[in-house]
Design an enzyme around this catalytic site. Structure first.
Site, PDB file in Angstrom:
ATOM      1  N   SER A 283      -4.454 -12.873  10.215  1.00 53.74           N
ATOM      2  CA  SER A 283      -4.957 -13.302   8.914  1.00 53.74           C
ATOM      3  C   SER A 283      -6.122 -14.248   9.141  1.00 53.74           C
ATOM      4  O   SER A 283      -6.157 -14.968  10.148  1.00 53.74           O
ATOM      5  CB  SER A 283      -3.830 -14.054   8.186  1.00 53.74           C
ATOM      6  OG  SER A 283      -4.347 -14.777   7.090  1.00 53.74           O
TER       7      SER A 283
ATOM      8  N   TYR B  53       2.889 -20.270   9.259  1.00 50.12           N
ATOM      9  CA  TYR B  53       2.263 -18.939   9.189  1.00 50.12           C
ATOM     10  C   TYR B  53       0.981 -18.896  10.026  1.00 50.12           C
ATOM     11  O   TYR B  53       0.743 -17.941  10.776  1.00 50.12           O
ATOM     12  CB  TYR B  53       1.966 -18.624   7.720  1.00 50.12           C
ATOM     13  CG  TYR B  53       1.287 -17.296   7.455  1.00 50.12           C
ATOM     14  CD1 TYR B  53       1.988 -16.095   7.551  1.00 50.12           C
ATOM     15  CD2 TYR B  53      -0.061 -17.239   7.059  1.00 50.12           C
ATOM     16  CE1 TYR B  53       1.369 -14.878   7.276  1.00 50.12           C
ATOM     17  CE2 TYR B  53      -0.685 -16.033   6.777  1.00 50.12           C
ATOM     18  CZ  TYR B  53       0.031 -14.853   6.884  1.00 50.12           C
ATOM     19  OH  TYR B  53      -0.585 -13.649   6.605  1.00 50.12           O
TER      20      TYR B  53
ATOM     21  N   LYS C 205      -0.064 -16.509  13.061  1.00 52.30           N
ATOM     22  CA  LYS C 205      -1.205 -15.596  12.963  1.00 52.30           C
ATOM     23  C   LYS C 205      -2.314 -15.954  13.961  1.00 52.30           C
ATOM     24  O   LYS C 205      -3.120 -15.089  14.338  1.00 52.30           O
ATOM     25  CB  LYS C 205      -1.739 -15.573  11.526  1.00 52.30           C
ATOM     26  CG  LYS C 205      -0.791 -14.873  10.544  1.00 52.30           C
ATOM     27  CD  LYS C 205      -0.462 -13.447  10.978  1.00 52.30           C
ATOM     28  CE  LYS C 205       0.112 -12.594   9.867  1.00 52.30           C
ATOM     29  NZ  LYS C 205       0.618 -11.289  10.353  1.00 52.30           N
TER      30      LYS C 205
HETATM   31  N1  NAD Z   1      -2.084  -9.294   1.653  1.00 52.35           N
HETATM   32  C1  NAD Z   1      -2.926 -10.135   2.241  1.00 52.35           C
HETATM   33  O1  NAD Z   1      -3.858 -10.658   1.602  1.00 52.35           O
HETATM   34  C2  NAD Z   1      -2.786 -10.464   3.688  1.00 52.35           C
HETATM   35  C3  NAD Z   1      -3.711 -11.362   4.256  1.00 52.35           C
HETATM   36  C4  NAD Z   1      -3.614 -11.661   5.602  1.00 52.35           C
HETATM   37  C5  NAD Z   1      -2.614 -11.100   6.383  1.00 52.35           C
HETATM   38  N2  NAD Z   1      -1.714 -10.263   5.810  1.00 52.35           N
HETATM   39  C6  NAD Z   1      -0.659  -9.720   6.669  1.00 52.35           C
HETATM   40  O2  NAD Z   1      -0.555  -8.336   6.485  1.00 52.35           O
HETATM   41  C7  NAD Z   1       0.783  -7.914   6.779  1.00 52.35           C
HETATM   42  C8  NAD Z   1       1.315  -7.064   5.622  1.00 52.35           C
HETATM   43  O3  NAD Z   1       1.389  -7.878   4.459  1.00 52.35           O
HETATM   44  P1  NAD Z   1       1.331  -7.288   2.969  1.00 52.35           P
HETATM   45  O4  NAD Z   1       0.273  -8.020   2.258  1.00 52.35           O
HETATM   46  O5  NAD Z   1       1.313  -5.814   2.980  1.00 52.35           O
HETATM   47  O6  NAD Z   1       2.720  -7.836   2.404  1.00 52.35           O
HETATM   48  P2  NAD Z   1       3.872  -7.104   1.565  1.00 52.35           P
HETATM   49  O7  NAD Z   1       4.845  -8.177   1.218  1.00 52.35           O
HETATM   50  O8  NAD Z   1       3.294  -6.283   0.472  1.00 52.35           O
HETATM   51  O9  NAD Z   1       4.501  -6.105   2.637  1.00 52.35           O
HETATM   52  C9  NAD Z   1       5.096  -6.570   3.803  1.00 52.35           C
HETATM   53  C10 NAD Z   1       6.197  -5.615   4.213  1.00 52.35           C
HETATM   54  O10 NAD Z   1       6.775  -6.124   5.427  1.00 52.35           O
HETATM   55  C11 NAD Z   1       8.186  -6.097   5.292  1.00 52.35           C
HETATM   56  N3  NAD Z   1       8.781  -7.149   6.114  1.00 52.35           N
HETATM   57  C12 NAD Z   1       8.697  -8.486   5.949  1.00 52.35           C
HETATM   58  N4  NAD Z   1       9.424  -9.102   6.879  1.00 52.35           N
HETATM   59  C13 NAD Z   1       9.991  -8.131   7.652  1.00 52.35           C
HETATM   60  C14 NAD Z   1      10.855  -8.134   8.744  1.00 52.35           C
HETATM   61  N5  NAD Z   1      11.331  -9.271   9.238  1.00 52.35           N
HETATM   62  N6  NAD Z   1      11.209  -6.947   9.284  1.00 52.35           N
HETATM   63  C15 NAD Z   1      10.759  -5.766   8.788  1.00 52.35           C
HETATM   64  N7  NAD Z   1       9.947  -5.705   7.721  1.00 52.35           N
HETATM   65  C16 NAD Z   1       9.566  -6.875   7.159  1.00 52.35           C
HETATM   66  C17 NAD Z   1       8.454  -6.334   3.814  1.00 52.35           C
HETATM   67  O11 NAD Z   1       9.743  -5.894   3.417  1.00 52.35           O
HETATM   68  C18 NAD Z   1       7.323  -5.554   3.171  1.00 52.35           C
HETATM   69  O12 NAD Z   1       7.671  -4.204   2.948  1.00 52.35           O
HETATM   70  C19 NAD Z   1       1.582  -9.189   7.036  1.00 52.35           C
HETATM   71  O13 NAD Z   1       1.682  -9.422   8.419  1.00 52.35           O
HETATM   72  C20 NAD Z   1       0.735 -10.260   6.380  1.00 52.35           C
HETATM   73  O14 NAD Z   1       0.959 -11.538   6.923  1.00 52.35           O
HETATM   74  C21 NAD Z   1      -1.780  -9.933   4.496  1.00 52.35           C
END
Ligand code: NAD
Length: 275
Positions: free
Chosen positions: A152, A165, A169
């Protein structure tokens, strides 16, 4: 012909959000995908969606943070689809507060999901990839395998309220660079995508204190609508990204065109270069 025909991919946390879009994208390009999610019904639904579209998929559900998960996940790729070519370490969530209020549980939960889980998955994958690579070499086959870790911009630049977090990251960036050096000899590229703001449950403007059950705890999800608007105003492209756009940046590291790119971090952030 897809760009990933015959490849086998692991995508953690692919029951929704960015992970789901990555799983669908890789499958649409011909890869067999091992889907995973905390919630069996969402993981199963994505695997079913891929199969209904004519692709190959199975689901290995459960928390990536559980001991023994990595072996089940890696094992499924080999047992169900006979190989392992792509690993996307995507599963994750946030559990925010300021440092003085952060419990040990909150701290370790973030390190468990963002660092320990990818570490265990890559440790379990190493002997499998070593043997597959050896067999490729003996058969005169050139096959570059791919790891894509999800970070991130908060991990690169810091974000108030996210000490745990951002530690995770930032850590995955170090792991990416180290593994690129360890695994180059097995013809594996290891890269990292750092997202800015992508529209998913993580950044949904719930505004009503919505929570999700994650690893047995009720965790607040979503961000304040005003904050999202403010962040979007600083993005050169003027908006948050979509999960499909996020998946596109991961896909770039999975295709043969990126075979000589390793140890890199790219931002998928609509042009945002800092926080
Ligand atoms: N959305 C953003 O703006 C953003 C920004 C930076 C980084 N990220 C990263 O992208 C990745 C995906 O995030 P997202 O935005 O799609 O979130 P989201 O909440 O929409 O989806 C995340 C998925 O991961 C699953 N999950 C969470 N913990 C878990 C675990 N311990 N074991 C198995 N599955 C697990 C959840 O059930 C969910 O289906 C993450 O690593 C997040 O930190 C997202």
């Amino acid at each position: 012909m897809g760009k990933l025909n015959g490849k086998v991919a692991l995508v953690s946390g692919s029951g929704r959000g960015i992970g789901r879009s990555i799983a669908l994208k890789l499958a649409s390009e011909g890869a067999a995908v091992v889907v995973n999610d905390l919630y069996p019904e969402t993981g199963d639904a994505v695997a079913e969606e891929i199969r209904s579209l004519g692709g190959r998929a199975c689901a290995v559900n459960g928390s990536v943070a559980e001991p023994g998960f990595a072996e089940r996940f890696v094992g499924a790729a080999v047992e169900q689809f006979g190989g392992l070519d792509i690993i996307v370490n995507n599963a994750g969530y946030t559990w925010d507060t300021v440092v003085q209020k952060m419990t040990d549980e909150q701290w370790y939960a973030m390190l468990d999901v963002h660092l320990t889980a990818p570490f265990r998955i890559m440790r379990a994958a190493q002997p499998v990839i070593r043997d597959l690579h050896k067999a490729d070499m003996e058969a005169g086959v050139r096959n570059v395998r791919k790891v894509v870790n999800i970070s991130s911009m908060a991990g690169q630049f810091g974000n108030a309220g996210q000490l745990n977090y951002t530690a995770g990251k930032a850590g995955i960036i170090g792991m990416t660079k180290t593994l690129a050096k360890e695994w180059g000899r097995m013809a594996v590229t290891v890269n990292c995508v750092a997202f800015g703001v992508i529209k998913t449950r993580l950044t949904a403007t719930t505004g009503d204190g919505a929570t999700a059950k994650i690893d047995g705890r009720d965790i607040k999800v979503g961000i304040n609508a005003g904050l999202l608007k403010m962040i979007e105003a600083t993005v050169p492209l003027g908006r948050a990204g979509t999960p499909e756009e996020a998946a596109g940046s991961v896909f770039m590291f999975c295709i043969p065109e990126s075979d000589y790119v390793s140890g890199q971090v790219i931002a998928c952030s609509g042009g945002l270069t800092g926080l």
